[in-house]
Design an enzyme around this catalytic site. Structure first.
Site, mmCIF file in Angstrom:
data_model
loop_
_atom_site.group_PDB
_atom_site.id
_atom_site.type_symbol
_atom_site.label_atom_id
_atom_site.label_comp_id
_atom_site.label_asym_id
_atom_site.label_seq_id
_atom_site.Cartn_x
_atom_site.Cartn_y
_atom_site.Cartn_z
ATOM 1 N N LYS A 24 -0.126 9.226 -2.733
ATOM 2 C CA LYS A 24 1.339 9.361 -2.757
ATOM 3 C C LYS A 24 1.680 10.811 -3.014
ATOM 4 O O LYS A 24 0.929 11.528 -3.685
ATOM 5 C CB LYS A 24 1.927 8.513 -3.888
ATOM 6 C CG LYS A 24 3.379 8.191 -3.685
ATOM 7 C CD LYS A 24 3.539 7.086 -2.669
ATOM 8 C CE LYS A 24 4.920 6.537 -2.586
ATOM 9 N NZ LYS A 24 4.881 5.162 -2.053
HETATM 10 N N1 GLU Z 1 6.244 4.816 1.218
HETATM 11 C C1 GLU Z 1 5.936 3.515 1.720
HETATM 12 C C2 GLU Z 1 5.300 2.654 0.635
HETATM 13 O O1 GLU Z 1 5.515 2.861 -0.513
HETATM 14 C C3 GLU Z 1 5.164 3.563 3.017
HETATM 15 C C4 GLU Z 1 3.802 4.168 2.926
HETATM 16 C C5 GLU Z 1 3.139 4.383 4.284
HETATM 17 O O2 GLU Z 1 3.647 3.909 5.284
HETATM 18 O O3 GLU Z 1 2.090 5.014 4.271
HETATM 19 O O4 GLU Z 1 4.639 1.705 0.905
#
Ligand code: GLU
Length: 476
Positions: free
Chosen positions: A107
């Site tokens: 993240k």
């Molecule tokens: N930010 C989104 C989540 O928390 C999508 C992550 C992604 O598609 O890699 O799942």
């Protein structure tokens, strides 16, 4: 501990992990290896804006590299912190394992109020942040693939992919370095609404299992159920829109930054969204009652509570007053560890975040595969499928004709049957299948073991065992 006396977000995720891993037979070494965050990169960079140099702080945290690339969004918010990105990266590891997307967890975040800058400024900031991450392989098609999260969307992803392509001019897979891109930059149909769609599919699957519905002290189908949604951003808006327009759910209250609006007969989500875009908030939305203390509406009477805004909104201070018998965590971490204990003791059923909001990363996976295969899904087979269907329809028409059996074809059968699957139809089918399968794997543990009494622990057990399996087969 944070100011409210509750564990931080990352500690909360770890405590939830521990609750599940205590029921598993993992060696202590492996358990710790899975729980800890592998690395967090912090970068401070300057951008010349409005005549002076502004310094920004950003993070990219990699929780687990048991599979690569690692995956997870990039968040733009003023309160982004190392603790938060590490919690979110851990959730990505478990989420990907649960829905079987072949990624580790990661993240990123940038401490910024995106509304304080104009589009051109945001582009400069995003490109500079991307540059810092790309040069350390923290954005890379084979190693680390970001996506949108709170405060970011298609626009930022388009800047990131372009930045990567400029810095890696001979990488034929450059487009796969990030997902959630606009269609013209290598995106996929259905990605923008994917997380909201996933929330809808998750609830549809939950309501297919009568015993589970009964455990939430509910009965029947989704049709006519009442729901409160917190946050009408990308996730909350799409979830509420699909549930109300397609499944007959009444959205009786919507909570936003400036307060909440309540309408017992059900809000029109599309009109509300347009109102917010034009007026900057929900206040004054015609036909609905405005309540300034938005958070109090989390405690409103309804069948389904959908927190879709941010972490920690249901905490020890309000958990006891929550009245919804079913909560679906459309956001990441909306319920603190302490609140989770209170809600479970009250018999409230919680569909956990790592499952409920996995639609986004699932469709990200499809987008990544599309980018690597350099072809749109459905392009080869769609017309062939239609040709075969045409043959069958012609034969059915012959049989139903005067000299045939006298059958009558339903009026819209032909059109529906003749349409081959395009990219959007395939994305929806893949997402629906993923949400059903993942739910069933959680529910098997939930009902199959006497020591598991809730879906969150079940979800962690499924996810942790899959990650452990990968480590074991690698010989770690
Ligand atoms: N930010 C989104 C989540 O928390 C999508 C992550 C992604 O598609 O890699 O799942």
């Amino acid at each position: 501990m944070n100011v409210t006396g509750e564990p931080s977000f990352r500690e909360s995720v770890d405590l939830m992990f521990n609750r599940a891993s205590a029921l598993m037979n993992l060696s202590p070494g492996l358990e710790q290896k899975i729980r800890v965050c592998n690395s967090t990169y912090t970068v401070r960079f300057g951008v010349r804006l409005r005549g002076k140099i502004e310094t920004f702080t950003g993070y990219r945290s990699v929780h687990s590299e048991h599979m690569e690339p690692v995956k997870g969004g990039i968040r733009y918010a003023i309160n982004v912190s190392q603790d938060e990105v590490e919690a979110l990266a851990a959730l990505m590891t478990y989420k990907c394992a649960l829905v079987e997307t072949p990624f580790g967890g990661s993240k990123g975040g940038l401490c910024i109020d995106p509304r304080a800058w104009d589009e051109h400024e945001l582009e400069l900031i995003t490109r500079r942040f991307a540059y810092e991450l790309i040069k350390r392989d923290l954005i890379h098609p084979a190693q680390n693939v970001p996506a949108p999260d709170m405060g970011t969307g298609e626009r930022e992803m388009a800047w990131i992919v372009d930045q990567y392509a400029r810095m890696n001019t001979t990488d034929i897979n450059a487009k796969a370095c990030v997902t959630g891109k606009p269609l013209n930059s290598g995106g996929i149909r259905g990605r923008v609404e994917a997380t909201g769609r996933g929330v809808q599919y998750a609830l549809q699957e939950f309501f297919r299992h009568k015993e589970d519905v009964a455990l939430a002290r509910l009965s029947g189908t989704l049709d006519g159920k009442t729901a409160v949604v917190q946050g009408l951003g990308n996730v909350g808006y799409h979830a509420a829109k699909f549930l109300s327009e397609e499944d007959g759910v009444k959205i009786v209250a919507a909570i936003e930054r400036d307060g909440a609006v309540v309408d017992a007969s059900g809000l029109n989500i599309e009109e509300l969204k347009q109102w917010i875009a034009a007026n900057g908030g929900v206040k004054g939305f015609p036909g609905a009652q405005y309540v300034e203390d938005g958070a109090s509406l989390l405690e409103h009477d309804c069948d389904i509570l959908i927190p879709a805004a941010m972490e920690g909104v249901i905490h020890k201070g309000n958990a006891d007053r929550i009245r919804a018998p079913l909560i679906i965590e459309a956001a990441n971490g909306p319920i603190t560890f302490g609140a989770d204990e209170i809600l479970r003791a009250k018999g409230i059923v919680i569909i956990p975040d790592m499952y409920a909001n996995a639609g986004g990363v699932t469709v990200s996976y499809f987008e990544w595969v599309k980018n690597l295969s350099h072809i749109r899904f459905g392009r080869m087979q769609r017309r062939a499928e239609e040709a075969r269907s045409r043959l069958l329809v012609a034969e059915l028409e012959r049989l139903s004709g005067d000299e045939g059996l006298g059958w009558e074809l339903k009026p819209n059968f032909k059109d529906k049957f003749l349409t081959g699957s395009d990219e959007l139809a395939l994305v929806r089918s893949g997402l629906d299948d993923t949400m059903r399968t993942a739910y069933q794997s959680m529910r098997e543990v939930w009902h199959g073991r006497n020591d598991v009494t809730d879906l969150r622990v079940a979800a962690y057990i499924v996810a942790i065992s899959r990650v452990a399996e990968t480590y074991r087969s690698k010989g770690l």
